[in-house]
Structures are given as structure tokens and as C-alpha cells.
Design a protein around this motif. Structure first.
Motif, PDB file in Angstrom:
ATOM      1  N   LEU A 119     -12.860  17.502 -32.506  1.00  0.00           N
ATOM      2  CA  LEU A 119     -13.216  16.564 -33.620  1.00  0.00           C
ATOM      3  C   LEU A 119     -13.442  15.375 -33.260  1.00  0.00           C
ATOM      4  O   LEU A 119     -14.121  14.439 -34.508  1.00  0.00           O
ATOM      5  CB  LEU A 119     -12.480  17.073 -34.835  1.00  0.00           C
ATOM      6  CG  LEU A 119     -12.471  18.640 -35.319  1.00  0.00           C
ATOM      7  CD1 LEU A 119     -11.425  18.778 -36.226  1.00  0.00           C
ATOM      8  CD2 LEU A 119     -13.790  18.903 -35.877  1.00  0.00           C
ATOM      9  N   VAL A 120     -12.956  14.523 -32.403  1.00  0.00           N
ATOM     10  CA  VAL A 120     -12.767  13.265 -31.941  1.00  0.00           C
ATOM     11  C   VAL A 120     -13.019  12.979 -30.756  1.00  0.00           C
ATOM     12  O   VAL A 120     -13.163  13.808 -29.957  1.00  0.00           O
ATOM     13  CB  VAL A 120     -11.478  12.675 -32.661  1.00  0.00           C
ATOM     14  CG1 VAL A 120     -11.266  12.857 -34.020  1.00  0.00           C
ATOM     15  CG2 VAL A 120     -10.432  13.468 -31.803  1.00  0.00           C
ATOM     16  N   SER A 121     -13.187  11.569 -30.375  1.00  0.00           N
ATOM     17  CA  SER A 121     -13.325  11.238 -29.006  1.00  0.00           C
ATOM     18  C   SER A 121     -11.948  10.565 -28.679  1.00  0.00           C
ATOM     19  O   SER A 121     -11.209  10.103 -29.650  1.00  0.00           O
ATOM     20  CB  SER A 121     -14.552   9.941 -28.984  1.00  0.00           C
ATOM     21  OG  SER A 121     -15.812  10.758 -29.208  1.00  0.00           O
ATOM     22  N   ALA A 122     -11.779  10.591 -27.258  1.00  0.00           N
ATOM     23  CA  ALA A 122     -10.608  10.000 -26.989  1.00  0.00           C
ATOM     24  C   ALA A 122     -10.946   8.652 -26.199  1.00  0.00           C
ATOM     25  O   ALA A 122     -11.552   8.716 -25.271  1.00  0.00           O
ATOM     26  CB  ALA A 122      -9.570  10.908 -26.141  1.00  0.00           C
ATOM     27  N   VAL A 123     -10.471   7.463 -26.575  1.00  0.00           N
ATOM     28  CA  VAL A 123     -10.646   6.275 -25.655  1.00  0.00           C
ATOM     29  C   VAL A 123      -9.328   5.549 -25.293  1.00  0.00           C
ATOM     30  O   VAL A 123      -8.350   5.432 -26.401  1.00  0.00           O
ATOM     31  CB  VAL A 123     -11.240   5.476 -26.590  1.00  0.00           C
ATOM     32  CG1 VAL A 123     -11.622   4.008 -25.937  1.00  0.00           C
ATOM     33  CG2 VAL A 123     -12.796   6.076 -27.138  1.00  0.00           C
ATOM     34  N   ALA A 124      -9.345   5.068 -24.080  1.00  0.00           N
ATOM     35  CA  ALA A 124      -8.133   4.333 -23.704  1.00  0.00           C
ATOM     36  C   ALA A 124      -8.006   2.947 -24.385  1.00  0.00           C
ATOM     37  O   ALA A 124      -9.174   2.209 -24.471  1.00  0.00           O
ATOM     38  CB  ALA A 124      -8.105   4.125 -22.262  1.00  0.00           C
ATOM     39  N   LEU A 125      -6.933   2.602 -25.013  1.00  0.00           N
ATOM     40  CA  LEU A 125      -6.693   1.423 -25.785  1.00  0.00           C
ATOM     41  C   LEU A 125      -6.080   0.276 -24.725  1.00  0.00           C
ATOM     42  O   LEU A 125      -6.101  -0.884 -25.107  1.00  0.00           O
ATOM     43  CB  LEU A 125      -6.151   1.769 -27.158  1.00  0.00           C
ATOM     44  CG  LEU A 125      -6.720   2.603 -28.037  1.00  0.00           C
ATOM     45  CD1 LEU A 125      -5.634   2.562 -29.203  1.00  0.00           C
ATOM     46  CD2 LEU A 125      -8.005   2.039 -28.399  1.00  0.00           C
ATOM     47  N   SER A 126      -5.735   1.020 -23.479  1.00  0.00           N
ATOM     48  CA  SER A 126      -5.103  -0.090 -22.695  1.00  0.00           C
ATOM     49  C   SER A 126      -5.251   0.977 -21.397  1.00  0.00           C
ATOM     50  O   SER A 126      -5.775   1.842 -21.094  1.00  0.00           O
ATOM     51  CB  SER A 126      -3.649  -0.018 -22.749  1.00  0.00           C
ATOM     52  OG  SER A 126      -2.736   1.086 -22.834  1.00  0.00           O
ATOM     53  N   ARG A 127      -4.725   0.239 -20.186  1.00  0.00           N
ATOM     54  CA  ARG A 127      -4.608   0.911 -18.901  1.00  0.00           C
ATOM     55  C   ARG A 127      -3.900   2.152 -19.128  1.00  0.00           C
ATOM     56  O   ARG A 127      -2.699   2.181 -19.660  1.00  0.00           O
ATOM     57  CB  ARG A 127      -4.109   0.183 -17.721  1.00  0.00           C
ATOM     58  CG  ARG A 127      -5.314  -0.767 -17.452  1.00  0.00           C
ATOM     59  CD  ARG A 127      -4.633  -1.612 -16.145  1.00  0.00           C
ATOM     60  NE  ARG A 127      -5.852  -2.452 -15.567  1.00  0.00           N
ATOM     61  CZ  ARG A 127      -6.864  -2.307 -15.059  1.00  0.00           C
ATOM     62  NH1 ARG A 127      -7.119  -1.060 -14.709  1.00  0.00           N
ATOM     63  NH2 ARG A 127      -7.636  -3.261 -14.767  1.00  0.00           N
ATOM     64  N   ALA A 128      -4.236   3.450 -18.854  1.00  0.00           N
ATOM     65  CA  ALA A 128      -3.514   4.499 -19.205  1.00  0.00           C
ATOM     66  C   ALA A 128      -3.798   5.417 -18.352  1.00  0.00           C
ATOM     67  O   ALA A 128      -4.756   5.576 -17.625  1.00  0.00           O
ATOM     68  CB  ALA A 128      -4.066   4.990 -20.730  1.00  0.00           C
ATOM     69  N   ARG A 129      -2.671   6.525 -18.101  1.00  0.00           N
ATOM     70  CA  ARG A 129      -2.716   7.767 -17.240  1.00  0.00           C
ATOM     71  C   ARG A 129      -2.478   8.706 -18.447  1.00  0.00           C
ATOM     72  O   ARG A 129      -1.411   9.149 -18.953  1.00  0.00           O
ATOM     73  CB  ARG A 129      -1.682   7.673 -16.004  1.00  0.00           C
ATOM     74  CG  ARG A 129      -2.236   6.562 -14.829  1.00  0.00           C
ATOM     75  CD  ARG A 129      -1.230   6.835 -13.732  1.00  0.00           C
ATOM     76  NE  ARG A 129       0.266   6.608 -14.079  1.00  0.00           N
ATOM     77  CZ  ARG A 129       1.087   7.177 -13.340  1.00  0.00           C
ATOM     78  NH1 ARG A 129       0.909   7.632 -12.465  1.00  0.00           N
ATOM     79  NH2 ARG A 129       2.331   6.996 -13.914  1.00  0.00           N
ATOM     80  N   VAL A 130      -3.298  10.022 -18.138  1.00  0.00           N
ATOM     81  CA  VAL A 130      -3.344  11.003 -18.902  1.00  0.00           C
ATOM     82  C   VAL A 130      -3.252  12.289 -17.897  1.00  0.00           C
ATOM     83  O   VAL A 130      -4.070  12.544 -17.126  1.00  0.00           O
ATOM     84  CB  VAL A 130      -4.414  11.142 -19.791  1.00  0.00           C
ATOM     85  CG1 VAL A 130      -4.220  12.168 -20.788  1.00  0.00           C
ATOM     86  CG2 VAL A 130      -4.476   9.829 -20.652  1.00  0.00           C
ATOM     87  N   VAL A 131      -2.622  13.198 -18.355  1.00  0.00           N
ATOM     88  CA  VAL A 131      -2.270  14.677 -17.701  1.00  0.00           C
ATOM     89  C   VAL A 131      -3.114  15.321 -18.365  1.00  0.00           C
ATOM     90  O   VAL A 131      -3.210  15.453 -19.602  1.00  0.00           O
ATOM     91  CB  VAL A 131      -0.691  15.113 -17.512  1.00  0.00           C
ATOM     92  CG1 VAL A 131      -0.852  16.475 -16.934  1.00  0.00           C
ATOM     93  CG2 VAL A 131      -0.010  14.267 -16.519  1.00  0.00           C
ATOM     94  N   ALA A 132      -4.181  16.213 -17.678  1.00  0.00           N
ATOM     95  CA  ALA A 132      -5.064  17.146 -18.493  1.00  0.00           C
ATOM     96  C   ALA A 132      -4.594  18.316 -17.924  1.00  0.00           C
ATOM     97  O   ALA A 132      -4.704  18.684 -16.686  1.00  0.00           O
ATOM     98  CB  ALA A 132      -6.314  16.810 -17.812  1.00  0.00           C
ATOM     99  N   ILE A 133      -4.130  19.174 -18.951  1.00  0.00           N
ATOM    100  CA  ILE A 133      -3.734  20.682 -18.600  1.00  0.00           C
ATOM    101  C   ILE A 133      -5.116  21.411 -19.025  1.00  0.00           C
ATOM    102  O   ILE A 133      -5.509  21.471 -20.070  1.00  0.00           O
ATOM    103  CB  ILE A 133      -2.594  21.088 -19.313  1.00  0.00           C
ATOM    104  CG1 ILE A 133      -1.261  20.053 -19.090  1.00  0.00           C
ATOM    105  CG2 ILE A 133      -2.106  22.662 -19.000  1.00  0.00           C
ATOM    106  CD1 ILE A 133      -0.092  20.277 -19.900  1.00  0.00           C
ATOM    107  N   PRO A 134      -5.492  22.391 -18.054  1.00  0.00           N
ATOM    108  CA  PRO A 134      -6.650  23.297 -18.307  1.00  0.00           C
ATOM    109  C   PRO A 134      -6.443  23.897 -19.634  1.00  0.00           C
ATOM    110  O   PRO A 134      -5.388  24.828 -19.800  1.00  0.00           O
ATOM    111  CB  PRO A 134      -6.788  24.035 -17.286  1.00  0.00           C
ATOM    112  CG  PRO A 134      -6.370  23.398 -16.100  1.00  0.00           C
ATOM    113  CD  PRO A 134      -5.179  22.728 -16.457  1.00  0.00           C
TER     114      PRO A 134
END
Length: 244
Positions: free
Chosen positions: A96-111
Motif C-alpha cells: 500500500l506504500v513505498s519504502a524509502v531510506a531516510l538515511s543510510r540503511a541496511r534492511v534484511v529481506a525475508i522471502p
């Protein structure tokens, strides 16, 4: 791709993963990967099919929405230790939304398929996710109340109080505003100019700058009375826990 042990340990310490058996957590993370994002980078876009559930390792991610012929806005921030967009993956629906980094970020993506499989087999994990999603629901209701019931300065005061990690009333507390001021203004449904005026007004209630991006609240009880009125009733939602 299996996550390095030190990163897997970060997830193991956070909700909703903390109570998972080691073997279950290993299954959940077997095909997970890490996304490294520069400020302003887009992780996913509104309307895309949800393929992953995300966990913030470092930095800050904003959930953003836009409408035709209108400037976009920020719905919510998620910081390190928090899980987001699980609902879309569980329901197999588009974001329903987009995701945008607001700073340098690391994100784990779980299938998403792996996430749903583990969720269906493990009642401990299912209960933990119920807690996370219930908390997200309460955050949404509190935000709607702020938007509909509070003027800009009171809305900002309420936001600062929710994020102030200080259990003792009457004590001064300093908190870091890690997101850009423009993003904070969008999150609070204000223009940047309105946000600046709200900060000026809050000086009368003991709020002052603390360094480049910090804010000092001189007296929590005083600010709470301003935000919530004479009854000084705080939000019903507790401070945001890790993972939720």
C-alpha cells in the motif's frame, strides 16, 4: 543466501524472532538477504506485489505514499530493530506504500513465501506476529487521532512524548530526531514551515534544541499537559518496542 551469524544474532534478539527455536530461525533466514540503501533509495514501490518481509538492521526507512497531482507524504518511520510490511506478505497483497531510506540503511529481506510457511507451522512465531501487528494497528489509530484532533504544535508534542525514552515524570530528557526535518513534517502532516513554527511554540513548554538533530524536553509532565490537555492522559499505545 544464509545471513552471517552476527546478523542472524541481531534478529534473534528482536521481536518477533526472539522466542523462535534456533532451527526455526535458521529456516526463516535461509533465503534472506541484506539490502544496503543510500539515503533516498527506494526499497519497494506502492502497488508492487509483496515479495519480502523487511527488518531494519541499521538506519531509518520511511513508508511513503503519493497521490496524483499532490505531493507525497510519509506515513510512518521504521528504525533499527523493527519489522515492517508483514501484513502485505501475509495477505499476499500489493504494498500500500513505498519504502524509502531516510538515511543510510541496511534492511534484511525475508522471502514472503518462507515467512508465511514458518508462520503457519510455528504457533510461537504466529503469536509474536499477532503482537507486532496489533501494535501497528494501535499506532495507526493513535496517528489518526493526532491528525483529526490535535493542532500542529500539540501533534508535534505528542510525537516527541511517544519517542521520549524516559519513564520518570518531571525529568528532562534528550532525544535524537534522526529523520530529516522535511520527512518529520510529512509524517506529522505539516509543511516544513509549520513544523518550524510548532517547534518555536513548544519553547514555551520547555522544548529546546540539543545539538544538530536533538531535542531536549525540559519537563515531561509539563509537555504532556500541553499535548493532552488538563487530564494529561497519554496515548493508549506503549512506547514502540523493538520489532513492532
Amino acid at each position: 543466501m544464509t545471513l552471517p551469524p552476527r546478523l542472524a544474532a541481531r534478529l534473534r534478539a528482536a521481536r518477533p524472532f526472539a522466542r523462535l527455536a534456533p532451527g526455526t530461525l535458521a529456516q526463516l533466514l535461509e533465503y534472506a538477504h541484506v539490502e544496503s540503501l543510500a539515503p533516498g533509495a527506494t526499497l519497494f514501490r506502492e502497488g508492487e506485489i509483496s515479495e519480502f518481509v523487511h527488518f531494519v538492521l541499521d538506519g531509518s526507512v520511511g513508508l511513503a505514499a503519493a497521490a496524483e497531482k499532490r505531493e507525497g507524504t510519509i506515513i510512518e518511520f521504521f528504525r533499527e530493530g523493527e519489522t515492517f510490511v508483514a501484513a502485505a506478505a501475509i495477505l499476499r497483497l500489493p504494498y500500500l506504500v513505498s519504502a524509502v531510506a531516510l538515511s543510510r540503511a541496511r534492511v534484511v529481506a525475508i522471502p514472503a513465501a518462507v515467512f508465511r510457511s514458518v508462520l503457519g507451522r510455528d504457533p510461537v512465531f504466529a503469536r509474536a506476529m499477532v503482537d507486532v501487528l496489533a501494535h501497528h494497528w494501535r499506532l495507526l489509530v493513535e496517528q489518526l487521532k493526532d491528525l483529526k484532533l490535535r493542532p500542529t504544535a500539540e501533534r508535534l508534542a505528542a510525537y516527541l512524548l511517544v519517542h521520549a525514552d524516559a519513564p520518570l515524570e518531571g525529568r528532562a530528557v534528550t532525544l535524537a530526531l534522526r529523520e530529516p526535518r522535511r520527512a518529520l513534517a510529512a509524517r506529522l502532516n505539516m509543511t516544513p514551515e509549520s513544523l518550524s513554527r510548532a517547534f518555536v511554540l513548544l519553547r514555551q513548554h520547555g522544548v529546546s534544541n540539543a545539538g544538530r538533530s536533538g531535542v531536549r524536553i525540559g519537563n515531561l509532565a509539563r509537555l504532556r499537559r500541553f499535548a493532552y490537555g488538563a487530564s494529561a492522559v497519554p496515548p493508549s499505545s506503549p512506547p514502540r518496542p523493538r520489532g513492532g
